[in-house]
Enzyme design. Sequence first.
Site, PDB file in Angstrom:
ATOM      1  N   GLY A 154      44.481  38.112  35.210  1.00  0.00           N
ATOM      2  CA  GLY A 154      44.721  39.491  34.843  1.00  0.00           C
ATOM      3  C   GLY A 154      43.802  40.484  35.521  1.00  0.00           C
ATOM      4  O   GLY A 154      43.243  40.229  36.595  1.00  0.00           O
ATOM      5  N   CYS A 155      43.610  41.625  34.867  1.00  0.00           N
ATOM      6  CA  CYS A 155      42.950  42.771  35.477  1.00  0.00           C
ATOM      7  C   CYS A 155      41.481  42.543  35.814  1.00  0.00           C
ATOM      8  O   CYS A 155      40.923  43.238  36.661  1.00  0.00           O
ATOM      9  CB  CYS A 155      43.082  43.991  34.568  1.00  0.00           C
ATOM     10  SG  CYS A 155      44.786  44.567  34.360  1.00  0.00           S
ATOM     11  N   TYR A 156      40.832  41.599  35.151  1.00  0.00           N
ATOM     12  CA  TYR A 156      39.399  41.379  35.404  1.00  0.00           C
ATOM     13  C   TYR A 156      39.144  40.307  36.459  1.00  0.00           C
ATOM     14  O   TYR A 156      37.984  39.987  36.762  1.00  0.00           O
ATOM     15  CB  TYR A 156      38.691  40.982  34.101  1.00  0.00           C
ATOM     16  CG  TYR A 156      39.105  39.631  33.548  1.00  0.00           C
ATOM     17  CD1 TYR A 156      38.462  38.451  33.933  1.00  0.00           C
ATOM     18  CD2 TYR A 156      40.149  39.520  32.634  1.00  0.00           C
ATOM     19  CE1 TYR A 156      38.841  37.218  33.431  1.00  0.00           C
ATOM     20  CE2 TYR A 156      40.534  38.294  32.126  1.00  0.00           C
ATOM     21  CZ  TYR A 156      39.880  37.143  32.526  1.00  0.00           C
ATOM     22  OH  TYR A 156      40.269  35.917  32.029  1.00  0.00           O
ATOM     23  N   ALA A 157      40.183  39.750  37.054  1.00  0.00           N
ATOM     24  CA  ALA A 157      40.038  38.582  37.924  1.00  0.00           C
ATOM     25  C   ALA A 157      39.176  38.845  39.156  1.00  0.00           C
ATOM     26  O   ALA A 157      38.529  37.931  39.676  1.00  0.00           O
ATOM     27  CB  ALA A 157      41.403  38.068  38.352  1.00  0.00           C
ATOM     28  N   PHE A 353      38.621  44.769  32.449  1.00  0.00           N
ATOM     29  CA  PHE A 353      39.038  44.177  31.188  1.00  0.00           C
ATOM     30  C   PHE A 353      40.371  43.471  31.376  1.00  0.00           C
ATOM     31  O   PHE A 353      41.157  43.830  32.241  1.00  0.00           O
ATOM     32  CB  PHE A 353      39.183  45.267  30.118  1.00  0.00           C
ATOM     33  CG  PHE A 353      38.117  46.327  30.221  1.00  0.00           C
ATOM     34  CD1 PHE A 353      36.859  46.113  29.692  1.00  0.00           C
ATOM     35  CD2 PHE A 353      38.368  47.506  30.907  1.00  0.00           C
ATOM     36  CE1 PHE A 353      35.872  47.071  29.824  1.00  0.00           C
ATOM     37  CE2 PHE A 353      37.391  48.470  31.039  1.00  0.00           C
ATOM     38  CZ  PHE A 353      36.135  48.252  30.495  1.00  0.00           C
TER      39      PHE A 353
END
Length: 375
Positions: A154-157, A353
């Site tokens: 997701g967005c924090y990868a 996040f």
Amino acid sequence: MKSYLCAIGTANPPHKIPQMQIADFMATALQFDETETRKLKALYRVSGIAHRYSVLQDYERQNGDFTFYPNHVTLDPFPTVQQRMDVYKEHAVNLSEEAVRNCLQQVPAVTLEELTHLITVSCTGMYAPGLDIELVERLNLARSVQRTAVNFMGCYAAFNALKLADSICRANPEAKVMLVCTELCTIHFQKYTQPDHLVSNALFGDGAAAVLMQGKPCQELSLELQSFHCDLEPAGKREMAWHIGDTGFEMTLSSYVPDLIKNGIKQLTERLLQGLKTTVEEIKHFAIHPGGKRILEVIEQELSLTRHDNRYAYQVLRDFGNMSSATVLFVLKAMMQDLTLKDANEPVLSFAFGPGLTLESMLLKVHYAPADASL
């Protein structure tokens, strides 16, 4: 041993679509009545997004003549996972290659042949042999280049990929690591009318970002990686999620997510900075993942930041929307473009996040090469 972020390249698909035009497409696709359409358009107007990019032209077309979705008022038969993965496979490598080449244009002293490691990041598509091997072939990288894929986080990868690159560079000062985040979020539109899905459809766009990291700086300006800290907010496990359904990847993004981030962001920051000779009050540079406008606002409230402090996140949100893992790298690039010699040794605080609810943080330091610092 140290590691340095030397350059960031970015790329977007050719279709730049105004936010309100996407709202028109969504209202038609969801067969909304006048009242529902008015509410949907209000959501899009307050999103903080002016336009987004997509590999699909269909979002620009209000009267059918689609190339991906069926030319039927209900969009039936709705595209399958396989059809969406075919689109991903067709476009992801092109976008990734463009981002890598854009990155290396900024550091002429480094060539493709010199790259020792390749890290690919994505949560919007997967196949094997995958994006990493296709990039090796497209870019004529050494067949011995060491490859790692960071998938479905997701967005924090991007933070996990940066941690990996940081470890590689600290272990081997001669390493040259290329990190590529590529996300085609718009191929996963779902016809759900629940509020969480309406919010997701209003936020996400397509883009790629590539980062060159080394064990030593390679040009005048670079960012030295200082520290990372990750935390989980288990109460948010169901509030932000990403599942594979029968007709694509399904995003859950609850309206409670900003409150969960608000409750955890101060503690996350304190733990990151614990033991370092830095306080939030001393930090002037911020690169925060714009998961949405409300998320940016609650972080500002909790950390006593101004909108100006957070300007790069708002800029990226406005111009691109949320591109999942690639987004925070777009923010870092925008910030780096404004740095000057007077910013040398200044700290940079970054957050992202994602599912879990996962909260990632990173502290960097602006570095200028000694040979140029006296100019």
